[in-house]
Design an enzyme around this catalytic site. Structure first.
Site, PDB file in Angstrom:
ATOM      1  N   CYS A 233      27.928  31.056  46.640  1.00 10.94           N
ATOM      2  CA  CYS A 233      30.607  31.453  46.490  1.00 10.94           C
ATOM      3  C   CYS A 233      29.971  32.905  46.335  1.00 10.94           C
ATOM      4  O   CYS A 233      29.868  34.304  46.754  1.00 10.94           O
ATOM      5  CB  CYS A 233      30.501  30.413  46.305  1.00 10.94           C
ATOM      6  SG  CYS A 233      32.864  30.419  46.827  1.00 10.94           S
ATOM      7  N   HIS A 234      30.853  32.696  44.971  1.00 13.71           N
ATOM      8  CA  HIS A 234      30.718  34.028  44.229  1.00 13.71           C
ATOM      9  C   HIS A 234      29.544  34.074  42.932  1.00 13.71           C
ATOM     10  O   HIS A 234      29.221  34.588  42.496  1.00 13.71           O
ATOM     11  CB  HIS A 234      31.926  34.364  43.348  1.00 13.71           C
ATOM     12  CG  HIS A 234      33.373  33.982  43.765  1.00 13.71           C
ATOM     13  ND1 HIS A 234      34.079  33.064  44.795  1.00 13.71           N
ATOM     14  CD2 HIS A 234      33.999  35.720  44.581  1.00 13.71           C
ATOM     15  CE1 HIS A 234      35.187  33.883  45.452  1.00 13.71           C
ATOM     16  NE2 HIS A 234      34.753  35.053  45.122  1.00 13.71           N
TER      17      HIS A 234
ATOM     18  N   GLU B  37      38.575  36.322  50.704  1.00 12.11           N
ATOM     19  CA  GLU B  37      38.951  36.630  49.246  1.00 12.11           C
ATOM     20  C   GLU B  37      40.286  37.429  49.932  1.00 12.11           C
ATOM     21  O   GLU B  37      41.160  37.433  48.967  1.00 12.11           O
ATOM     22  CB  GLU B  37      37.877  37.757  49.069  1.00 12.11           C
ATOM     23  CG  GLU B  37      37.833  38.407  47.653  1.00 12.11           C
ATOM     24  CD  GLU B  37      37.415  37.465  46.821  1.00 12.11           C
ATOM     25  OE1 GLU B  37      37.494  36.773  46.173  1.00 12.11           O
ATOM     26  OE2 GLU B  37      36.238  37.437  46.621  1.00 12.11           O
TER      27      GLU B  37
END
Length: 222
Positions: free
Chosen positions: A126-127, A157
């Site tokens: 993910c991030h 996002e």
């Protein structure tokens, strides 16, 4: 010999002054459960140590509830104190908090570099791939240069409503470092493995990413 995996978490709880954030609990909890079921030793560390800030916690999910209650989550080691030589793999869990403290933290980069250069697996979801944006190898090259990767997409996002809040767009930053970003469908599992680098796009990718890490480590043992 038993494989050992480190799960690395953010210590940042501020999403650009807009809301509170932290590490996304299922992205750590589900891999933690999968790694333990595979018989691995699993440690948890965060940028600052102690109890890290949480986001996305669902107490109705047994895996998440067990992880949040575990001693290793309640009192994480500080990444600066981690001996990377002890680990066969590192997983950088996501959560928007990572976008602020992962890219420039020297120990985030050190651990990934040392694990990778010792022949281990570097994974991020993910991030979590924000840890890879500035991660260079000993020869100065970016670890992601020329490699296929997955990460939270620009479209996701935008859908999350914070494309203008995060300090950079993760997919674009990885591409700038020479990575080949391979987006999947929004919010659907997308895991990309390129050698000993394994990455996942979003929360749905956390469990299948962990399964691939288990497979990669099993191949090393064979």
């Amino acid at each position: 010999m038993t494989k050992r995996v480190l799960i690395a978490l953010t210590s940042n709880d501020d999403l650009g002054g807009v809301e509170k954030t932290g590490y996304y609990v299922p992205e750590a909890a589900h891999p933690w459960e999968i790694f333990r079921k595979a018989g691995f030793d699993v440690d948890v560390a965060s940028v600052k140590g102690g109890e890290p800030p949480q986001d996305g916690y669902d107490p109705g999910d047994p895996a998440q509830a067990a992880f949040v209650a575990s001693p290793e989550q309640r009192d994480t080691a500080r990444l600066a104190d981690v001996d990377a030589s002890r680990y066969d793999a590192v997983l950088y869990a996501g959560g928007h908090g990572t976008m602020w403290d992962f890219p420039d933290d020297p120990d985030v980069r050190r651990i990934g570099r040392e694990v990778y250069e010792r022949g281990g697996v570097v994974a991020a979801v993910c991030h979590g791939p924000s840890a890879l944006v500035n991660l260079t190898l000993s020869d100065g090259s970016y670890l992601v240069a020329g490699k296929r990767v997955a990460a939270f997409t620009n479209a996701e996002e935008e859908l999350r409503g914070v494309a203008g809040v995060v300090p950079f767009l993760l997919a674009d930053a990885l591409t700038t470092r020479g990575a080949r970003h391979e987006p999947g469908e929004n919010w659907q599992a997308q895991v990309v493995v390129d050698g000993r680098l394994a990455t996942g796009q979003n929360p749905a990718s956390a469990a299948p990413l962990a399964e691939r890490v288990v497979e990669l480590l099993a191949e090393q043992r064979a």
